[in-house]
Design a protein around this motif. Sequence first.
Motif, PDB file in Angstrom:
ATOM      1  N   GLU A 146      45.839  -9.501  10.191  1.00  0.00           N
ATOM      2  CA  GLU A 146      46.132  -9.739  11.496  1.00  0.00           C
ATOM      3  C   GLU A 146      46.066 -11.216  12.078  1.00  0.00           C
ATOM      4  O   GLU A 146      47.030 -11.549  12.737  1.00  0.00           O
ATOM      5  N   ALA A 147      45.175 -11.963  11.583  1.00  0.00           N
ATOM      6  CA  ALA A 147      45.280 -13.544  11.677  1.00  0.00           C
ATOM      7  C   ALA A 147      46.697 -14.216  11.250  1.00  0.00           C
ATOM      8  O   ALA A 147      47.106 -14.956  12.243  1.00  0.00           O
ATOM      9  N   VAL A 148      46.954 -13.927  10.171  1.00  0.00           N
ATOM     10  CA  VAL A 148      48.266 -14.643   9.957  1.00  0.00           C
ATOM     11  C   VAL A 148      49.515 -13.925  10.664  1.00  0.00           C
ATOM     12  O   VAL A 148      50.354 -14.776  11.170  1.00  0.00           O
ATOM     13  N   GLU A 149      49.329 -12.898  10.956  1.00  0.00           N
ATOM     14  CA  GLU A 149      50.550 -12.132  11.708  1.00  0.00           C
ATOM     15  C   GLU A 149      50.504 -12.695  13.090  1.00  0.00           C
ATOM     16  O   GLU A 149      51.597 -13.266  13.684  1.00  0.00           O
ATOM     17  N   GLU A 150      49.211 -12.901  13.826  1.00  0.00           N
ATOM     18  CA  GLU A 150      48.999 -13.784  15.144  1.00  0.00           C
ATOM     19  C   GLU A 150      49.619 -15.279  15.072  1.00  0.00           C
ATOM     20  O   GLU A 150      50.301 -15.508  15.851  1.00  0.00           O
ATOM     21  N   ALA A 151      49.317 -15.802  13.939  1.00  0.00           N
ATOM     22  CA  ALA A 151      49.591 -17.285  13.977  1.00  0.00           C
ATOM     23  C   ALA A 151      51.304 -17.440  13.768  1.00  0.00           C
ATOM     24  O   ALA A 151      51.715 -18.103  14.421  1.00  0.00           O
TER      25      ALA A 151
END
Length: 156
Positions: A146-151
Amino acid sequence: MKTVKVTINVNNEKIKLQVKPYETLLETLRERLALTGAKEACSLGSCGSCTVLLNGTPVRSCLILTPEVDGASITTIEGLKEDGKLHPLQEAFMEKGAVQCGFCTSGMIMTAKGLLNRNKKPSRAEIIKSISSNICRCTGYKKIVEAVEEASKKMA
Ligand code: FES
Ligand code: FES
């Protein structure tokens, strides 16, 4: 003991070193340059905690000898900040709770940075594939994805 002269660009700084012929890049970064963000866990290329970028591509610094990267550019987690601000990946990892013990985190972020360097809008499947050989014992990976998607959304 015989040593080898090496010049590398680390986090945009040209550095001249005299190293042992068999010294790993991970040793050079951590022990000579005090860049301890890259972590040493397996030392066998299996866990990904030592990942840094070599000319923009993620590599396992425990498997690379420093003399092999003479003339190359290395980016470590310490070099990701821009204008004193955390990189969107670093912010997203904190915001999404993708960090627990933190031991895998710099390797995960550098692997994700390598992915975003070559693919600005990766699909969820592409993110999962890119981090699939980085081991995290704590998070269950969901928050990391999720963090990579958000970034990637913030950087688009
Ligand atoms: S310490 Fe390099 S891959 Fe595990
Ligand atoms: S947060 Fe602990 S190993 Fe990943």
